[in-house]
Design a protein around this motif. Structure first.
Motif, PDB file in Angstrom:
ATOM      1  N   THR A 244       0.963  -1.195   0.036  1.00 17.21           N
ATOM      2  CA  THR A 244       0.028  -0.068   0.186  1.00 17.21           C
ATOM      3  C   THR A 244       1.342   0.944  -0.196  1.00 17.21           C
ATOM      4  OG1 THR A 244      -0.561  -0.142   2.655  1.00 17.21           O
ATOM      5  CG2 THR A 244      -1.800  -1.056   1.021  1.00 17.21           C
ATOM      6  N   ARG A 248       0.673   4.451  -3.374  1.00 18.95           N
ATOM      7  CA  ARG A 248       0.647   5.212  -2.716  1.00 18.95           C
ATOM      8  C   ARG A 248       1.180   6.534  -3.478  1.00 18.95           C
ATOM      9  NH1 ARG A 248       0.490   4.644   2.816  1.00 18.95           N
ATOM     10  NH2 ARG A 248       2.205   4.654   3.157  1.00 18.95           N
ATOM     11  N   ASP A 249       2.044   5.953  -4.092  1.00 16.72           N
ATOM     12  CA  ASP A 249       3.570   6.940  -4.748  1.00 16.72           C
ATOM     13  C   ASP A 249       4.280   6.102  -6.684  1.00 16.72           C
ATOM     14  OD1 ASP A 249       3.079   9.369  -2.343  1.00 16.72           O
ATOM     15  OD2 ASP A 249       4.886   7.485  -2.227  1.00 16.72           O
ATOM     16  N   ASP A 295      -5.261   4.598  -2.490  1.00 17.56           N
ATOM     17  CA  ASP A 295      -5.527   4.177  -1.665  1.00 17.56           C
ATOM     18  C   ASP A 295      -5.918   2.543  -2.051  1.00 17.56           C
ATOM     19  OD1 ASP A 295      -5.930   3.028   0.559  1.00 17.56           O
ATOM     20  OD2 ASP A 295      -7.493   4.624   1.416  1.00 17.56           O
TER      21      ASP A 295
END
Length: 360
Positions: A244, A248-249, A295
């Motif tokens: 996760t 996110r990036d 997300d």
């Protein structure tokens, strides 16, 4: 290279196969009951603990050669996908028990004739780490499932010890240039879930042909994760946190590749424990799966993917019908176990017809 054609006769079920499949369903249901009593909740009988729950697109190029432009892949374009990454055991163990991994893909907006009882415009591909399924046949599946079922009653520390022993054995085999699918099944390295390749392990129909499928990491950022290793003493849910955090990036990309059937002797249909040599038939790209930064584990998404949603080999185009002994078992086993789990939890199955149904 000669690509063998799909024919009904290439499948050769053994006598009594339905009895074997019924035994698999009974055994895995009993295993699920044992886990439910301990966890006070029914979970998937395999790949229970999810690590990333994501949406993206599957892109099919316009320049595939005829042998690859088959079934879903015959028409260039894009399709929405929902993808579930998960750990192997049929219980929510801490990550010090590192076994095989799963990558389940649901492709939406897929027209065409489907298998019986599949009535939405979707195509599921259920993949796992390892190019082969260790049990090989439905009879082996029943035999090995009995052993795994008994192990579900063991304490987590004992399961961790088994996983560690299998992992050490696998390292020794790799050092001498060989490998054991069963050792990897029970003792996969503490690697990053987004750096591993995933495989169908057993064959499927591929339009006019037959193939196994593989999903291969395809970005430099994922390649940089190759040497990443989880320290389970630091984080019992480390695979999820790592996946996760990466989502996110970063965009995550997998190339979906097909390994076509070219040799009936060296590439058996009925024994999924036999690795199809890539020297005989390499994996070739048929599509790209793009999963944008997002997300990857909201509470709403976790409930939807883990409780209401199912990924099944039976959710398929006729052109990609699962083949062989293990796959024929899976056609029934997945349906029965999902029905048990959702009944026990009082969950209404999701319709699963539109990507818009997936929560943010």
């Amino acid at each position: 290279m000669t690509y063998l054609n799909y024919r009904l006769e290439i499948e050769q079920p053994e006598a009594g196969e339905q009895e074997t499949i019924d035994g698999i369903i009974r055994g895995m249901t009993q295993q699920s009951e044992t886990v439910e009593q301990r966890e006070h909740h029914a979970v998937r009988a395999s790949h229970a603990k999810s690590s990333a729950l994501v949406m993206g697109m599957l892109e099919i190029p316009a320049d595939l050669p005829p042998e690859l432009a088959q079934g879903l892949f015959a028409t260039p374009g894009t399709h929405p996908v929902a993808v579930r990454f998960a750990q192997g055991p049929g219980e929510t163990l801490g990550d010090r028990v590192s076994t095989h991994r799963g990558m389940a893909i649901k492709v939406y907006d897929v027209p065409g004739e489907k298998l019986p009882e599949h009535n939405t415009e979707t195509q599921d591909f259920v993949l796992a780490t390892g190019t082969t399924f260790p049990s090989g046949t439905a009879k082996g599946f029943l035999r090995d499932g009995t052993v795994i079922g008994k192990s579900s009653a063991l304490p987590e520390g004992a399961k961790s010890a088994v996983s560690s022993a299998a992992r050490n054995f696998n390292r020794l085999l790799h050092a001498v240039g060989t490998e054991s699918p069963m050792a990897d099944f029970f003792g996969h390295p503490f690697s990053h879930p987004l750096a591993d390749p995933y495989f169908s392990q057993a064959p499927i129909r591929f339009g006019d042909h037959v193939a196994k499928l593989g999903a291969f990491p395809a970005t430099p950022a994922q390649a940089a994760l190759k040497d990443w290793r989880l320290d389970p003493k630091e984080d019992e849910d480390g695979f999820r946190h790592a996946a996760t955090a990466f989502f996110r990036d970063n965009e995550v990309v997998f190339e979906l590749r097909a390994q076509l059937w070219t040799d009936a002797d060296r590439q058996p249909i009925e024994d999924a424990s036999v690795d199809w040599p890539v020297t005989e038939s390499p994996y070739r790209t048929v599509a790209t799966i793009r999963l944008p930064a997002q997300d990857a584990y909201s509470a709403a998404r976790q409930r939807y993917f883990d409780e209401e949603m199912t990924f099944r080999p039976a959710n398929s185009l006729l052109a990609h019908r699962p083949l062989g002994s293990v796959m024929r078992a899976r056609l029934q086993v997945y349906r029965a176990l999902a029905a048990f789990r959702q009944h026990e939890n009082g969950v209404t199955p999701a319709r699963q017809a539109d990507i818009a149904e997936v929560p943010a």
